[in-house]
Design a protein around this motif. Structure first.
Motif, PDB file in Angstrom:
ATOM      1  N   GLU A 230      58.129  44.565  34.731  1.00  0.00           N
ATOM      2  CA  GLU A 230      57.792  43.499  34.719  1.00  0.00           C
ATOM      3  C   GLU A 230      59.019  42.363  34.563  1.00  0.00           C
ATOM      4  O   GLU A 230      58.291  40.790  35.075  1.00  0.00           O
ATOM      5  CB  GLU A 230      57.180  43.344  33.194  1.00  0.00           C
ATOM      6  N   GLY A 235      53.546  39.027  35.699  1.00  0.00           N
ATOM      7  CA  GLY A 235      52.345  39.112  35.538  1.00  0.00           C
ATOM      8  C   GLY A 235      52.242  41.271  36.126  1.00  0.00           C
ATOM      9  O   GLY A 235      50.914  41.762  36.215  1.00  0.00           O
ATOM     10  N   ALA A 238      49.380  43.839  34.575  1.00  0.00           N
ATOM     11  CA  ALA A 238      48.065  43.534  34.023  1.00  0.00           C
ATOM     12  C   ALA A 238      47.471  44.272  33.263  1.00  0.00           C
ATOM     13  O   ALA A 238      46.754  45.453  34.159  1.00  0.00           O
ATOM     14  CB  ALA A 238      46.975  42.634  35.691  1.00  0.00           C
ATOM     15  N   GLY A 240      43.676  46.598  32.246  1.00  0.00           N
ATOM     16  CA  GLY A 240      42.518  47.761  33.199  1.00  0.00           C
ATOM     17  C   GLY A 240      41.641  48.252  32.704  1.00  0.00           C
ATOM     18  O   GLY A 240      41.856  48.521  30.825  1.00  0.00           O
ATOM     19  N   GLU A 254      47.108  48.360  29.411  1.00  0.00           N
ATOM     20  CA  GLU A 254      47.692  46.970  29.729  1.00  0.00           C
ATOM     21  C   GLU A 254      49.162  47.484  30.856  1.00  0.00           C
ATOM     22  O   GLU A 254      50.134  46.765  30.415  1.00  0.00           O
ATOM     23  CB  GLU A 254      49.028  47.204  27.960  1.00  0.00           C
ATOM     24  N   GLY A 255      48.716  48.059  31.466  1.00  0.00           N
ATOM     25  CA  GLY A 255      49.285  47.910  32.551  1.00  0.00           C
ATOM     26  C   GLY A 255      49.784  49.296  33.489  1.00  0.00           C
ATOM     27  O   GLY A 255      49.882  49.578  32.745  1.00  0.00           O
ATOM     28  N   ALA A 286      43.039  48.396  39.497  1.00  0.00           N
ATOM     29  CA  ALA A 286      43.895  48.103  38.422  1.00  0.00           C
ATOM     30  C   ALA A 286      43.182  49.245  37.173  1.00  0.00           C
ATOM     31  O   ALA A 286      43.641  49.085  36.241  1.00  0.00           O
ATOM     32  CB  ALA A 286      43.621  46.768  37.279  1.00  0.00           C
TER      33      ALA A 286
END
Length: 384
Positions: A230, A235, A238, A240, A254-255, A286
């Motif tokens: 990160e 970003g 991301a 999903g 959370e990513g 994602a």
């Protein structure tokens, strides 16, 4: 075979020179292993030159212990050189390391792979740029503290697993080329235990004798991959959906970078009747896809960027019966390796393996014995 009076006997590094006339560059990380190599060769009378690579932010790493090539470890390497009386140089390789290792590490994770940056570091930095530096210093060879063995075979030098299976680092060195192997030496590969290495360190009076081994990837403190990625790729975390194989939404994440193939813990999904595992990462959408354990079983493993260390050309046979490792922590398994080209192959595992992941290495071994036949990179997987 009798030796003529004019022939020079081989020294302990296999070179026809007296040790005092043999210059050896030792790659020193600041740990006990490479320190012992340098001290041992100096004690044997070799012309030793120690070189340490500063690979990542020196300022941020000053207080970080148990990682190679930064901060306190550079100081430790320098101190060993002073104690043993040989020259020591620190080379700033931060830019090279970032471009050749860290950037690919971040991009691979973002693409849903599980990279092994230590292999890329050996391949692209230590055994490429550092080895070139050793030649520039008129060295006759370069020695490292890796636990792996090099033997002179009928057709040239061969790579073999370390004598101590618990310390063997062959998985991380499969991409060593024959040309590099000709110049490299691994003086610790024959030792049976790490205790022998530490005993040698004490014999030479090295203060690093009881220094703990490094555990994490050097630029990933405490194993927190996600925070490093990160930082490198803002970003990247991301959020999903977590879905099953039918596309039903089971939860949120959370990513994707927080997950790896085969992961079971930390999924944050409650109320399930059976345990679920991460079976696929859909980076484009994602999505983290989960399913039952049997979906992790893989028999066919596509491999590319192959480095072949066999005597006969890789494509000289339609298939090779070898043993392969698809993870550093797993023992070799029987497999059939079918060449597609000189650098690409299909590997068929005779017994399916779970959690085979793109980005990991697939390393080839002799069916019996300790010889390493190279390997390649897993680039995608499918069950069969």
């Amino acid at each position: 075979m009798t030796m003529s009076l004019t022939e020079t006997p081989l020294n302990s590094l296999g070179l026809p020179k007296a040790p005092a006339e043999t210059r050896v560059v030792v790659a020193m990380s600041g740990g006990v292993d490479s320190s012992v190599v340098a001290a041992m060769l100096k004690d044997e009378g070799y012309d030793v030159v120690g070189v340490t690579l500063q690979l990542y932010d020196h300022g941020a790493a000053l207080a970080k212990k148990n990682a190679c090539c930064a901060g306190i470890d550079i100081h430790d390497a320098r101190r060993v050189a002073e104690e043993m009386g040989f020259p020591h140089y620190v080379l700033d390789y931060e830019n090279i390391f970032r471009e050749a290792v860290i950037d690919e590490f971040a991009d691979s994770y973002l693409a849903g792979a599980t990279p092994v940056p230590c292999i890329r570091c050996n391949e692209r930095v230590k055994f490429k740029d550092l080895l070139a530096t050793a030649r520039d210093l008129d060295a006759d060879c370069m020695a490292t503290g890796h636990y792996i063995q090099r033997f002179e075979g009928r057709d040239g030098p061969e790579l073999h697993s370390a004598a101590d299976p618990a310390r063997d680092q062959s998985y991380f060195l499969f991409s060593t080329t024959p040309e590099q192997l000709d110049f490299l030496r691994f003086p610790l590969g024959h030792l049976k235990t790490k205790d022998e290495t530490r005993a040698l360190a004490r014999r030479f009076g090295l203060e690093v004798a009881d220094k703990p081994d490094s555990q994490d990837i050097c630029f990933v403190p405490n194993g927190d991959y996600a925070s490093v990625i990160e930082k490198l790729r803002p970003g990247a975390g991301a959020p999903g959906e977590i879905v099953d194989t039918e596309g039903r939404v089971l939860g949120r994440h959370e990513g994707v970078i927080h997950y790896t193939i085969g992961q079971r813990r930390g999924l944050g999904i409650g109320g399930l009747t059976e345990p679920l595992y991460v079976v696929k990462l859909d980076v484009d959408n994602a999505r983290v896809i989960v399913g039952p354990k049997e979906l992790l079983a893989t028999r066919i493993v596509p491999v590319r960027e192959i480095n072949w260390l066999g005597d006969a050309p890789f494509t000289s046979r339609p298939e090779w019966r070898l043993s392969v490792k698809v993870r550093s922590t797993r023992p070799p398994r029987e497999a059939v390796v079918r060449p597609i080209s000189e650098t690409e192959a299909e590997v068929e595992l005779l017994a399916p393996e779970e959690g085979v992941s793109p980005g990991q290495a697939c390393v080839f071994y002799a069916p019996e014995g300790s010889r390493v036949f190279g390997g390649g990179w897993i680039w995608k997987g499918r069950s069969a």
